[in-house]
Design a protein around this motif. Structure first.
Motif, PDB file in Angstrom:
ATOM      1  N   LEU A 146      -1.942  -6.363  -6.997  1.00 55.25           N
ATOM      2  CA  LEU A 146      -1.103  -5.653  -6.038  1.00 55.25           C
ATOM      3  C   LEU A 146      -1.453  -6.045  -4.604  1.00 55.25           C
ATOM      4  N   LYS A 147      -2.741  -6.230  -4.356  1.00 51.88           N
ATOM      5  CA  LYS A 147      -3.172  -6.628  -3.021  1.00 51.88           C
ATOM      6  C   LYS A 147      -2.605  -7.986  -2.644  1.00 51.88           C
ATOM      7  N   GLU A 148      -2.509  -8.882  -3.614  1.00 52.10           N
ATOM      8  CA  GLU A 148      -1.917 -10.200  -3.361  1.00 52.10           C
ATOM      9  C   GLU A 148      -0.457 -10.089  -2.947  1.00 52.10           C
ATOM     10  N   GLN A 149       0.189  -8.990  -3.369  1.00 55.28           N
ATOM     11  CA  GLN A 149       1.586  -8.762  -3.013  1.00 55.28           C
ATOM     12  C   GLN A 149       1.721  -7.820  -1.813  1.00 55.28           C
ATOM     13  N   CYS A 150       0.616  -7.620  -1.095  1.00 57.49           N
ATOM     14  CA  CYS A 150       0.581  -6.770   0.121  1.00 57.49           C
ATOM     15  C   CYS A 150       0.830  -5.308  -0.181  1.00 57.49           C
TER      16      CYS A 150
END
Length: 356
Positions: free
Chosen positions: A28-32
């Protein structure tokens, strides 16, 4: 925020899969996506980036929360019932009046003319049947031009953001075309069957019956063919091009449902007339009562559904759609005006067609 998201993921995944929460959080962090609100708001877009098990568990959790937070309301509006009652009375009134005069031009068994009977001369037919039929058809064509854009906007006004305009219009037009085609077959069979008073097609009541069904057939033909042509043009477009196509030709995407409804109205009136002529006054009155209820219930349902608003649209989107509605309505009024100018030329001697 990150801690809150981590806790939410553990809760959603459950004890059995809680150890995978850090992996899901990293995806999820990779997708901001760094907080719970963003996760819920963008879930449909984020879902494909996660492992299958996490997708299922989080999706179920979000859906359950949405159901629990949803407030279902049963509305009761006396105003809608009053409006529907007035509309329904107008819908069955003409059939009741014509049916009540079923013997207006009749003859008695001994060859005499019934008391208060009219003649069936050409002048009488123009004044009491053919002329009013042309006037009724002209009024209904003008009404279709006005109501078409409203019906068209009703179909898409509350659609969800994630729903494609192209697919929405494609589905709507397909459904209308199917209903119209089935209805057309029924009405065509009614026209080609026996008149209300068998063996007397020139009678006052029989002429009204055939005239109303003829108008219905014309409306249904336009409705079905408009849907077919619209589908042919929309089918090859993407969502952006479909929106442009619908906006530029908005009247024609709402007109089929308006035409189908007026065809239904004319068919109801014709059916009432046929029952009066074939089965007499008592059955005619009974048919008026039940058709009144059918019209009333259908109209009330439409009024309730047309008033419903989608609570999941944000204010910005609502304002954008209001601006879009104003723009589409302005364009449709121009098209409607041209239709009204064309129909105004139609009369007993007129041969002009529709401008649209």
């Amino acid at each position: 925020m990150a801690s809150e998201l981590h806790d939410y993921l553990i809760k959603s995944l459950g004890e059995k899969h809680a150890q995978h929460a850090p992996v899901v959080a990293e995806r999820l962090k990779e997708q901001c996506c760094l907080d719970v609100d963003t996760l819920k708001q963008c879930w449909e877009e984020l879902k494909p980036t996660l492992p299958a098990v996490a997708q299922k568990m989080i999706n179920d959790s979000i859906f359950k929360e949405q159901i629990e937070e949803m407030n279902f309301e049963q509305r009761l509006s006396p105003v809608n019932w009053v409006k529907a009652s007035v509309i329904s009375v107008l819908m069955v009134f003409l059939g009741a009046i014509i049916g009540g005069f079923q013997n207006a031009d009749g003859t008695l068994e001994n060859g005499g003319v019934a008391a208060g009977a009219f003649d069936n001369s050409t002048s009488f037919m123009w004044g009491w049947v053919w002329g009013p039929l042309i006037g009724l058809g002209t009024i209904q064509i003008s009404a279709v031009a006005q109501l078409g854009p409203q019906f068209g906007w009703d179909m898409i006004q509350e659609r969800s953001d994630s729903v494609s305009m192209r697919e929405t219009m494609r589905s709507n037009m397909t459904n209308i075309a199917i209903v119209g085609a089935l209805f057309l077959a029924t009405v065509w069979a009614m026209l080609q069957s026996d008149p209300p008073i068998e063996g007397f097609p020139s009678r006052f009541i029989s002429q009204w019956y055939s005239g109303l069904l003829t108008i219905s057939i014309a409306f249904l033909l336009i409705s079905v063919m408009t849907c077919v042509v619209a589908l042919l043009y929309v089918e090859g477009l993407d969502n952006q091009a479909a929106l442009k196509c619908v906006g530029d030709n908005f009247m024609y995407f709402g007109e089929p449902i308006a035409l189908t409804l007026f065809a239904m109205l004319n068919t109801i009136i014709a059916t009432i007339i046929w029952i009066f002529g074939a089965y007499g006054m008592a059955m005619g009155i009974i048919s008026v009562v039940f058709f009144f209820w059918a019209c009333l219930r259908t109209t009330v349902i439409y009024l309730y559904l047309s008033e419903w608003t989608n609570p999941f649209l944000d204010l910005t989107e609502v304002q954008r759609r209001k601006a879009l509605a104003k723009s589409l309505t302005a364009r449709s009024k121009i098209a409607a005006k041209s239709t009204q100018l064309a129909t105004a030329k139609v009369g007993p001697q007129g041969g002009q067609g529709l401008g649209n």
